[in-house]
Design a protein around this motif. Structure first.
Motif, PDB file in Angstrom:
ATOM      1  N   GLU A 158       0.934  -0.926  -0.442  1.00  0.00           N
ATOM      2  CA  GLU A 158      -0.071  -0.141  -0.116  1.00  0.00           C
ATOM      3  C   GLU A 158       0.569   0.674  -0.011  1.00  0.00           C
ATOM      4  O   GLU A 158       2.371   1.130  -0.190  1.00  0.00           O
ATOM      5  N   GLY A 178       1.239   5.390   1.226  1.00  0.00           N
ATOM      6  CA  GLY A 178       0.462   6.331   2.311  1.00  0.00           C
ATOM      7  C   GLY A 178       0.980   7.597   1.174  1.00  0.00           C
ATOM      8  O   GLY A 178       1.830   7.802   0.484  1.00  0.00           O
ATOM      9  N   PRO A 194      -5.438  14.495   4.297  1.00  0.00           N
ATOM     10  CA  PRO A 194      -5.774  13.807   5.060  1.00  0.00           C
ATOM     11  C   PRO A 194      -6.675  12.526   4.931  1.00  0.00           C
ATOM     12  O   PRO A 194      -6.878  12.894   3.764  1.00  0.00           O
ATOM     13  N   GLU A 195      -7.038  12.278   5.398  1.00  0.00           N
ATOM     14  CA  GLU A 195      -7.204  10.956   4.717  1.00  0.00           C
ATOM     15  C   GLU A 195      -8.918  11.398   4.603  1.00  0.00           C
ATOM     16  O   GLU A 195      -9.138  10.059   3.342  1.00  0.00           O
ATOM     17  N   HIS A 196      -9.347  11.680   4.620  1.00  0.00           N
ATOM     18  CA  HIS A 196     -11.247  12.377   3.861  1.00  0.00           C
ATOM     19  C   HIS A 196     -10.697  12.864   3.050  1.00  0.00           C
ATOM     20  O   HIS A 196     -12.313  12.718   2.954  1.00  0.00           O
ATOM     21  N   HIS A 197      -9.616  13.572   2.941  1.00  0.00           N
ATOM     22  CA  HIS A 197      -9.617  13.421   0.925  1.00  0.00           C
ATOM     23  C   HIS A 197      -9.351  11.952  -0.244  1.00  0.00           C
ATOM     24  O   HIS A 197      -9.381  12.476  -0.757  1.00  0.00           O
ATOM     25  N   ILE A 198      -8.889  11.127   0.515  1.00  0.00           N
ATOM     26  CA  ILE A 198      -8.995   9.770   0.034  1.00  0.00           C
ATOM     27  C   ILE A 198      -9.839   9.015  -0.575  1.00  0.00           C
ATOM     28  O   ILE A 198     -10.603   8.555   0.628  1.00  0.00           O
ATOM     29  N   LYS A 199     -10.086   8.718  -1.140  1.00  0.00           N
ATOM     30  CA  LYS A 199     -11.528   7.253  -1.811  1.00  0.00           C
ATOM     31  C   LYS A 199     -10.952   6.425  -2.479  1.00  0.00           C
ATOM     32  O   LYS A 199      -9.971   6.214  -3.438  1.00  0.00           O
ATOM     33  N   SER A 208      -6.620  10.867  -4.804  1.00  0.00           N
ATOM     34  CA  SER A 208      -7.158  12.040  -3.554  1.00  0.00           C
ATOM     35  C   SER A 208      -6.495  12.900  -4.714  1.00  0.00           C
ATOM     36  O   SER A 208      -6.651  13.018  -5.827  1.00  0.00           O
TER      37      SER A 208
END
Length: 327
Positions: free
Chosen positions: A6, A8, A13-18, A42
């Protein structure tokens, strides 16, 4: 995600990653046949994952569509032994011990990876990497006959992250075709997974043979020979001297001089020579249509190939085929 490595995204921010299993139309060309895709999007980078597992080994293809400069952090869930082939693009990878390892387009490297690695900078562009993960048992099976396999198993047993190919390997024609065959293979039954396991072992054996028998050349020789191999493996693509120079982190003027110095001709003359030699070889040795030969060596239609071919060899591709078949 069900992937072996994976990535990173540093600073995003994680909420910008789908994450989705649907590829949009603009990414259709990056689809592989051996598994269903996973797309991570992202603002900075989109990453397309494909992974298939067979008898403890695996095949993974990752494509990175980088939209702005970004640092990616590779993370392996479990220790893994991997052969990394750079299909498109070049990066300078920051490795576990803070050293920098160039991963150049058209080269491969062997690693034993444990835990998180160092963040690596990607500049805007498209990068494609094909990974092959091998089990310890498979490497141990070959360790009595291969120095590389023996060293690989030692690093695994010591739990040490390791870069096992200090001189990178060059993706030669046979390996290039095997990479493409695996990328577009269908793995949907137990029998096909057994087939895939056999192909992965075949690839490993070829790499072990090349690495064990190779003489370590200078880094300049490796880079220039990689460029020549990449040209030969991608005759259907429009390559420019500036594009190659940028990809391989050298100046365009130095690359032009290298073709004159080592090949005795300009880049464009070298590219023409390799294209037409491949076309002639296909005319002589294979039952391939002239139209398909034109496509393989980068011409839009048979007429375009015939014109250049006749000017170079003094006969058309069809005349070459007829004269050779009558001998």
């Amino acid at each position: 995600m069900n992937v072996t490595i994976e990535y990173g995204i540093v600073g995003v921010p994680e909420h910008h990653i789908k994450v989705t299993h649907q590829l949009p139309p603009q990414y259709a060309a990056y689809r592989c046949d051996f598994s269903e895709p996973i797309l991570m999007t992202s603002p900075a980078v989109d990453i397309i994952y494909h992974t298939a597992v067979a008898n403890g080994c695996s095949l993974t293809n990752n494509v990175f569509v980088v939209k702005e400069p970004v640092q990616l952090l590779p993370k392996a869930k479990d220790p893994l032994s991997t052969l990394c082939c750079m299909i498109q693009g070049s990066i300078n990878m920051s490795y576990a011990n803070l050293t920098t390892i160039p991963l150049l387009q058209g080269q491969y490297n062997c690693f034993h990876v444990t835990g998180p690695q160092q963040p690596t900078l990607f500049v805007p562009g498209v990068y494609e990497v094909q990974y092959y993960q091998f089990s310890r048992d498979l490497l141990a099976y070959h360790s009595n006959h291969s120095k590389l396999a023996s060293n690989w198993v030692y690093k695994i047993d010591m739990g040490m992250p390791a870069h096992l190919t200090p001189t990178p390997g060059i993706i030669w024609e046979g390996m290039h075709h095997l990479n493409r065959e695996l990328k577009f293979c269908i793995v949907n039954t137990p029998l096909r997974r057994t087939w895939l396991a056999g192909k992965l072992q075949e690839l490993l054996i070829l790499v072990l043979e090349q690495q064990d028998s190779s003489i370590i050349p200078s880094s300049q020789d490796v880079t220039f020979n990689t460029i020549k191999a990449f040209i030969s493996n991608n005759l259907d693509k429009e390559l420019s001297i500036s594009q190659l120079a940028s990809t391989y982190f050298i100046s365009a003027s130095k690359l032009r001089q290298s073709f004159i110095k080592y090949c005795g001709m300009s880049f464009s003359d070298y590219q023409l020579k390799v294209r037409l030699e491949r076309a002639r070889s296909l005319c002589i040795d294979r039952d391939v249509s002239i139209a398909h030969i034109a496509y393989i060596v980068g011409y839009k239609n048979p007429s375009a190939l015939t014109k250049v071919y006749k000017n170079y060899y003094g006969e058309t591709p069809s005349e070459t085929r007829r004269s050779r078949s009558s001998e």
